[in-house]
Write a protein that holds these residues in place. Structure first.
Motif, PDB file in Angstrom:
ATOM      1  N   SER A 100      -2.356   2.530  -9.002  1.00  0.00           N
ATOM      2  CA  SER A 100      -3.137   2.243  -7.797  1.00  0.00           C
ATOM      3  C   SER A 100      -4.284   3.245  -7.619  1.00  0.00           C
ATOM      4  O   SER A 100      -5.294   2.922  -7.000  1.00  0.00           O
ATOM      5  N   TYR A 110      -2.780  13.585 -11.501  1.00  0.00           N
ATOM      6  CA  TYR A 110      -1.739  13.032 -10.639  1.00  0.00           C
ATOM      7  C   TYR A 110      -0.431  13.738 -10.971  1.00  0.00           C
ATOM      8  O   TYR A 110       0.048  13.670 -12.102  1.00  0.00           O
ATOM      9  N   ARG A 135       3.408   3.324 -10.677  1.00  0.00           N
ATOM     10  CA  ARG A 135       2.672   2.399  -9.789  1.00  0.00           C
ATOM     11  C   ARG A 135       1.591   3.158  -9.011  1.00  0.00           C
ATOM     12  O   ARG A 135       0.485   2.642  -8.809  1.00  0.00           O
ATOM     13  N   THR A 136       1.932   4.358  -8.553  1.00  0.00           N
ATOM     14  CA  THR A 136       0.932   5.161  -7.829  1.00  0.00           C
ATOM     15  C   THR A 136      -0.255   5.491  -8.735  1.00  0.00           C
ATOM     16  O   THR A 136      -1.412   5.413  -8.329  1.00  0.00           O
ATOM     17  N   SER A 161       7.990   4.249  -9.280  1.00  0.00           N
ATOM     18  CA  SER A 161       7.065   4.508  -8.168  1.00  0.00           C
ATOM     19  C   SER A 161       5.873   5.351  -8.615  1.00  0.00           C
ATOM     20  O   SER A 161       4.739   5.088  -8.208  1.00  0.00           O
ATOM     21  N   SER A 162       6.109   6.347  -9.470  1.00  0.00           N
ATOM     22  CA  SER A 162       5.003   7.225  -9.863  1.00  0.00           C
ATOM     23  C   SER A 162       3.995   6.491 -10.748  1.00  0.00           C
ATOM     24  O   SER A 162       2.784   6.672 -10.604  1.00  0.00           O
TER      25      SER A 162
END
Ligand SMILES: [Zn+2]
Length: 282
Positions: free
Chosen positions: A48, A11, A44-45, A41-42
């Protein structure tokens, strides 16, 4: 599904011109994360990807070193879970001091994207140890000072091929961070990589694409170019003026013609030069 071959997921988090990788190793029954990225945000990504794409439980997080872009996402990555987060004592101590020192500048650069809640690794591990999750062995090598005060790498074997997560020991064609002052030790760590691994090894760096051992020769040249040009510009002086600092950055961009993670190179240049002088590098 008797024999499950571990799968490596990369990622790459991008916040403006900043690129940092984290990796997920998918095992038969779970996921082991390597590093956590920096931003809300990263991270959390990344979480997910585990929950919604891979759909297997997070078993552990392995931290390569204590720079904020590798650990400040830990709280979001592990939110609501009780998982071991492994790092050396050296990396944990360094992360804690970095957390204090870099918070003001991180808030300035990243604003709300910088996690208000930061957590630290909760399991101290040592170089040479192997830690097993879901039957997959992860070997830790502690390289000591290099890009940070304590650089480590995690490796695993998949079908006889070594896969090594190097943190920031290698940047693949992205500009580098010398602010911690250990450029000479860093060069020695690169020599160690050449002793440990060969042309069959897969290397995963936190800045840039996965690569092979040939990257070590490029990286060594990048560090040598920086030290050599800085020495030649200083010529016994203790610091560079603004024009000279810009010229140094220009030379490094001539060596590596892009501006990827360039702010790592230009961050606190006066302090970088003072520390490199104190440590006898230039
Ligand atoms: Zn780093």
């Amino acid at each position: 599904m008797e024999n499950f071959t571990p799968v490596i997921h990369r990622y790459e988090a991008t916040v403006s011109n900043f690129f940092v990788n984290a990796f997920l190793v998918e095992t038969k029954n779970g996921v082991v994360a390597i590093d956590a990225t920096l931003a809300v945000s990263s991270s959390r990504t990344l979480r997910s990807m585990i929950d919604d794409k891979i759909k297997k439980p997070l078993l552990a997080v392995l931290v390569t070193h204590g720079h904020p872009d590798h650990f400040t996402g830990l709280a979001e990555l592990t939110k609501g879970l009780d998982v071991p987060i492994l790092a050396t004592q050296g990396a944990i101590d360094f992360a804690m001091s970095e957390d204090k020192e870099k918070e003001p500048i991180a808030l300035q650069i990243f604003g709300d994207e910088f996690p208000k809640k930061r957590i630290f690794p909760n399991k101290v591990v040592k170089g040479g140890e192997t830690h097993t999750f879901d039957g997959v062995n992860f070997l830790l090598t502690d390289y000591g000072p290099g890009e940070s005060d304590d650089d480590t790498a995690w490796s695993l074997d998949i079908d006889g091929i070594k896969h090594v997560f190097l943190g920031d020991i290698i940047h693949n064609h992205m500009h580098c961070f010398f602010r911690d002052g250990h450029a000479i030790e860093w060069l020695k760590n690169l020599d160690r990589l050449l002793d440990q691994y060969d042309h069959t090894t897969s290397l995963y760096t936190c800045h840039g694409d996965p690569c092979g051992i040939e990257i070590v020769y490029w990286h060594r040249a990048y560090i040598q170019a920086f030290i050599g040009i800085l020495k030649s510009m200083l010529k016994g002086k203790s610091s560079l003026n603004e024009d000279e600092k810009n010229a140094l950055v220009g030379k490094m961009q001539s060596f590596l013609p892009n501006d990827k993670t360039l702010f790592l190179l230009t961050y606190e240049m006066d302090k970088t030069i003072a520390l490199l002088r104190k440590n006898g590098v230039v």
